[in-house]
Design an enzyme around this catalytic site. Sequence first.
Site, short mmCIF file in Angstrom:
data_model
loop_
_atom_site.label_atom_id
_atom_site.label_comp_id
_atom_site.label_asym_id
_atom_site.label_seq_id
_atom_site.Cartn_x
_atom_site.Cartn_y
_atom_site.Cartn_z
N ASP A 215 32.82 35.95 43.72
CA ASP A 215 33.63 36.94 44.94
C ASP A 215 33.14 36.47 46.00
O ASP A 215 31.91 35.90 45.93
CB ASP A 215 33.23 38.60 43.91
CG ASP A 215 33.52 39.09 45.08
OD1 ASP A 215 34.90 39.67 45.33
OD2 ASP A 215 32.75 39.59 46.09
N GLU B 168 36.71 32.72 44.99
CA GLU B 168 37.50 33.12 46.32
C GLU B 168 36.97 32.38 47.45
O GLU B 168 35.62 32.52 48.13
CB GLU B 168 36.81 34.92 45.82
CG GLU B 168 37.89 35.39 46.71
CD GLU B 168 37.83 37.10 46.80
OE1 GLU B 168 38.28 38.04 47.60
OE2 GLU B 168 36.34 37.18 47.14
#
Length: 725
Positions: free
Chosen positions: A346, A382
């Site tokens: 993330d 990401e």
Amino acid sequence: MQVWPGTAYPLGATYDGRGTNFALFSEVAERVELCLFEVGPRGGFTETKVELTEVDAHVWHGYLPQVQPGQRYGYRVHGPYEPERGLRCNPNKLLLDPYAKATTREIDWDQSLFGYDFGDPDSRNDDDSAAHMTLGVVINPYFDWEGDRHPDTPYNETVIYEAHVKGLTQLHPDVPEEHRGTYAGLAHPSVVGHLKKLGVTALELMPVHQFVQDSTLLEQGLRNYWGYNTLAFFAPHSAYAARGEGQQVQEFKSMVKAMHDEGIEVILDVVYNHTAEGNHLGPTLSFKGIDNPAYYRLVEDDQRYYMDYTGTGNSLNVRQPHSLQLIMDSLRYWVTEMHVDGFRFDLAATLAREFYDVDKLATFFEMVQQDPVVSQVKLIAEPWDIGPGGYQVGGFPPLWTEWNGAYRDTVRDFWRGEPSLGDFASRLAGSSDYYGHSGRRPFASINFVTAHDGFTLRDLVSYNEKHNDANGEDNNDGESHNRSWNHGVEGPTDDPQVLELRARAQRNFITTLLLSQGVPMLLHGDELGRTQQGNNNTYAQDSELSWVHWDKVDTPLVEFTAAVARLRKEHPTFRRKRFFTGTTVRTGDGTRLNDIVWLDLDATPMEGEDWQAEGGAAIGMYLNGHGIPGTDETGNPITDEHFLLYFNAGGDGVTATLPSEEYAAGWDVVIDTAGSADERDPLAAGATLEVAGRTVVVLREQTPPESDPDHSVAASIKAQSTNGD
């Protein structure tokens, strides 16, 4: 209580069959107390404090021979409390072990959890927080894996399914009620069977590291659903376990083993960019009270404050060796002890910030590159954060793959009627413009149209605007520019024409996704027709709004998705290991054609000016089955049949002239998302093909039915190309 010296490694609480070794890093500590807790018959607890007197390289440690699995524990760290220098030690605050492998109890946001008095951030609060804190639990690390092995599915053969442990299983009628919403529920044969039917090879789980419920959400009667609020990087989230306290590790391992038994990898969505302790106004739960400047990026001019590249209040200090060690130890633990197969990072750009700018040569990447364990699993970034220069699609090192946000945006724009033929072609072909220059392959691109953050596929074709009122933020949260299209009506409708267009649009997206070069990622429930009623930010919706409703399944869409996935699996032309070169190769009969040819509707190859033609919304793509470089696992050349794909994003139908015999003598229609593939007769070279508005048509080089290994696949696709609404 006996306390032996123990060892400084490994960090955390390590049970060895006789007793437990405890080790905690803190460079700023002056004293460290290990606190052992026993729960009384009426819910109270007793605390036993054990001072750790052994210190090696700033690691405080001791071995307790009488401590067994199930023991609850925490730490109290004595040291300087000088927030302006970044020091926040306070022995009145019970602290969770950063290396805790299981936890029990949720924090309740009592005043005692904070280092200051509410309303006076410059004050110091010395209330004891033990009664309100999450505790670590000593685990039994022994588990019979029965020869379990990582499936090690090659990237180019991978199909990812992004899912939420609770959301996927909470309403599944076949899963026993006591297992719904849990790791055990994921392992249920009905769930695994559904994944197998879709051709899924990797289950990507939204955060399962122990996370904290946000106080602001609890006050509104909401809960953190997504889980991007990590507190313990080694512990499976306890609320997702059906078994009792401390057994979540065993249950998680059993789930992984069940997935591996069916050839499905498990990938974890991990949040190493920040923790649940927030900014200077956040609680003192673990890292902040153990060694604040070691674990967090602090503002240099005033170290009371935290650098925030994540929008959550803090950023983990990836410049500090012990913080980096924590991340690497966590990753290695999940691979070696929990047998997971990869990670999706993330806001990964945050991990690349050595000083200020994003740096793809950052120490974190060097650590991953040289690690013999972590470097061998799937690593998905990401590739952005909210800081300056944070959008880094295409900027990660060769070992990494990336969520390709450009793929999502381009494909959405194309199918909502704002096409850019050049960009669309690049995304279909694997995005070499992003990944080819650094020696990476098409599978560096994790292609997706939808993900947890945003509309579901059904909502993408049903809403022009977000409808996030349930979140309690006056619809101000979530992305406002969704590149969606409601096809004439906002939200639910009984209009059959609108429903047919929406059903076709979903088939268009699924076909485009599964037949593009790169690694496709499906969002859980998209194949079922799942809706969140227009909410594109369900981070706080731990409710039926977000959960998958297995009693409202769009069966034709499920069957269509499964059939297209089989087509992809059975034809290597859709999952190439290398980028197209545009060079000529033989087609089998001596004819030489490029490995890929972009075709105009008149069957001529696209030229420079054709890509910018006004109103251009349709394009053909020829895939030369004899132009696949490399060999298979046995060293033999890879060959396939030729395929021809037409994409028409315009509202009106178009007539395409099929290319000449040098491409193929004849073609079979295997997909027509307008729903008429089963009515299509074989077509000869040079024939005309009607492509309806907003439609994908896929043709395969004609082969006799008796020698067609994919006849059943084609028939299944044709049968399911009907209105799923």
